[in-house]
Motif scaffolding. Structure first.
Motif, short mmCIF file in Angstrom:
data_model
loop_
_atom_site.label_atom_id
_atom_site.label_comp_id
_atom_site.label_asym_id
_atom_site.label_seq_id
_atom_site.Cartn_x
_atom_site.Cartn_y
_atom_site.Cartn_z
N ILE A 385 0.84 -1.21 0.00
CA ILE A 385 0.00 0.00 0.00
C ILE A 385 0.87 1.25 0.00
O ILE A 385 0.64 2.19 -0.77
N LYS A 388 2.76 1.81 -3.34
CA LYS A 388 1.84 2.27 -4.38
C LYS A 388 1.51 3.74 -4.19
O LYS A 388 1.44 4.51 -5.17
N GLU A 389 1.33 4.17 -2.95
CA GLU A 389 1.03 5.58 -2.67
C GLU A 389 2.20 6.48 -3.06
O GLU A 389 2.02 7.54 -3.67
N THR A 392 2.41 6.77 -6.81
CA THR A 392 1.36 7.66 -7.33
C THR A 392 1.83 9.10 -7.32
O THR A 392 1.67 9.84 -8.31
N TYR A 393 2.44 9.51 -6.21
CA TYR A 393 2.90 10.89 -6.11
C TYR A 393 4.19 11.12 -6.89
O TYR A 393 4.45 12.23 -7.33
#
Length: 558
Positions: A385, A388-389, A392-393
């Motif tokens: 998790i 992936k976060e 994304t940024y």
């Protein structure tokens, strides 16, 4: 001192006492330096003894580089031992200031101790001889001269302190030895230059800390590589270095030394001095000063550690996790993972079933039997998790770079984005409401709805709220302006974020770079607080503005 039995003979065994301090060479110029030099004192006293048929030299005692503000001097102590042993019955000095500038103790020795021990005292250039001095000279002249010498010492101390404080405030380095990782500039001793070998060791220490090694593990790593600790390294360069800390026969790095390096702002280019001060010019003991009184000057010399890495390390030191039994490093999420409810750090646990190990995290408060719930989450799930976060940024950063280049070509200014920014619009709307309420208080006071005390109380409340909103709005505008002028690469380590797009597994270096804190709630709900969160929100605004602008432009063309 013990009483010494001695009969005054026709011949005196004399101790020639010579002293010179750094203060004597710094204040009054070359003329005084020459007159007070050790060589000059020695020749003067020898010449005097030759002219005295009743005096012979027993020994010469030299304290070179010692202040006269106290009598804690090695050669003075040796002379005192020889006096007590009956070897010396005459003390000869150039003048009273060479004997000492602390008038109370100097007077006690000259007027009480030496007479009691039948020791003759002579100050040549002051024309004082205790054997021939009259009552006036003993009770008036000597005390006054000693008092003047003491006042001189106090005056010198005040001037030196003032001069040092001025240098500190100018960002000049005034320490005797440069911090580990630096050297004094050969052209200017008040400037620091990088010592590349030691600086590279400092960089490794910061990298290992970010990777999760404990302070002790870092020290062991350096010792295993036979890297000299700071004191021994400076000695190897020929410096007469003494840190004031007790040294062992085989000096090694310690956790204390590692922490000292990891918390020192000198490595980000800041000069922080004046952390201690002497009690007085008569007492060598130093006392720690409160941090708000330290002198901090930024960007005074080249940095060897990036500000972002220094900030990460300071945060990690607050939650310095213990190394696991099977590893020299801390657990991946140590210092980052917290219970969403009680805010205490989460702890790692490992279950083993049919030979398979599964790691997970639970609330520390619950684990100790406290009033909270487990908040349990598997480690692998959390890794996936969080990675992936971050990715994304990372993509957002890449998009932002491209968007900014296109917006510059389109000559779009930051003021247009500010007008579009809904967050700033909401803050401005809140400000106008608050300001209107403050103005309406006058009508309420006239109408008798509120009294004068209530009027003043509400007026202060709304006034303070308006000031706070104005400050927040201005900060938001400045952030957008700075992002337009400097880009994000000047603030964040953009290349490191780019690497995250290629990673398949989260590591601690990336975690430290991107994440501030992670909160775990029940039902595996997670809140990830990223570093540069405010900037990320503004990038979203700019990206949305760009997309809307492109859409509107397309409609106009159509």
């Amino acid at each position: 001192m013990k009483q010494m039995q001695m009969n005054v003979s026709d011949t005196y065994d004399a101790a020639l006492y010579l002293r010179l301090s750094k203060d004597d060479t710094d204040i009054d110029g070359s003329a005084k330096t020459e007159s007070n030099s050790i060589g000059n004192q020695r020749e003067l006293l020898r010449s005097f003894v030759k002219s005295q048929p009743d005096i012979q030299i027993f020994d010469i005692y030299v304290d070179d580089g010692y202040s006269g503000s106290n009598f804690d001097r090695p050669e003075f102590k040796r002379m005192t031992s020889d006096i007590e042993a009956g070897k010396v019955n005459c003390v000869i000095v150039k003048d009273l200031s060479r004997f000492g500038r602390e008038y109370i103790e100097a007077g006690r020795l000259i007027q009480k101790i030496y007479p009691a021990l039948n020791v003759r005292f002579i100050a040549v250039t002051d024309h004082f001889d205790s054997k021939t001095a009259n009552i006036s000279e003993k009770s008036l002249v000597v005390p006054i001269k000693n008092f003047v010498n003491d006042s001189y010492c106090r005056d010198i101390s005040t001037k030196v302190r003032s001069h040092q404080q001025m240098k500190r405030e100018n960002g000049e380095f005034i320490g005797a030895f440069a911090p580990y990782g630096y050297q004094k500039d050969a052209q200017n001793k008040n400037c620091l230059v990088v010592d590349e070998y030691a600086a590279d060791v400092v960089r490794k220490i910061y990298i290992w800390k970010i990777e999760g090694l404990s302070l002790g593990a870092i020290a062991e790593k350096l010792n295993a590589r036979h890297i000299l600790p700071p004191k021994e390294y400076k000695k190897s360069l020929g410096e007469n270095y003494n840190s004031g800390f007790q040294s062992t026969e085989f000096p090694k790095w310690s956790a204390v030394q590692i922490k000292r390096i990891l918390t020192n702002e000198v490595y980000i280019g800041n000069m922080v001095q004046g952390k201690q001060e002497r009690i007085s010019y008569k007492v060598k003991k130093r006392l720690d000063k409160p941090e708000e009184e330290w002198v901090r000057v930024e960007n005074t010399h080249p940095a060897v550690i990036r500000q972002s890495d220094f900030d990460i390390v300071q945060k990690l030191l607050q939650y310095d996790g213990r190394a696991s039994k099977s590893s020299e490093g801390a657990n991946l999420f140590s210092g980052f993972l917290f219970c969403g409810d009680c805010k205490t750090p989460m702890i790692r646990r490992v279950n083993q079933y049919k030979g398979k190990k599964t790691a997970f995290y639970i609330c520390q408060t619950k684990n100790k039997g406290g009033n909270c719930t487990r908040h349990s989450i598997p480690e692998e799930t959390l890794k996936t998790i969080v990675l992936k976060e971050i990715q994304t940024y990372s993509s957002l950063f890449m998009d932002y770079q491209m968007i900014m280049e296109e917006m510059k070509e389109m000559e779009i200014g930051y003021d247009q984005v500010i007008h579009y920014d809904t967050q700033i619009s909401r803050l401005q709307e809140e400000y106008h409401k608050c300001y209107a309420l403050r103005v309406s208080l006058y009508d309420d006071l006239k109408a008798g709805i509120i009294n004068k005390e209530e009027f003043q109380e509400f007026r202060d409340i709304y006034g303070k709220k308006c000031e706070e909103l104005e400050m927040v709005i201005e900060n938001q505008k400045q952030m957008v302006k700075q992002m337009f002028e400097d880009g994000v690469a000047a603030t964040i380590q953009l290349e490191e974020w780019k690497k995250s797009l290629e990673l398949k597994k989260l590591d601690r270096t990336l975690l430290s770079l991107a994440v501030d804190k992670i909160y775990i709630y029940e039902n595996k709900q997670i809140m990830i607080v990223l570093r540069y969160q405010d900037m990320i929100e503004k990038m979203k605004v700019i990206k949305n503005f760009f997309e809307v602008h492109q859409t509107d432009k397309g409609k106009e063309v159509g």
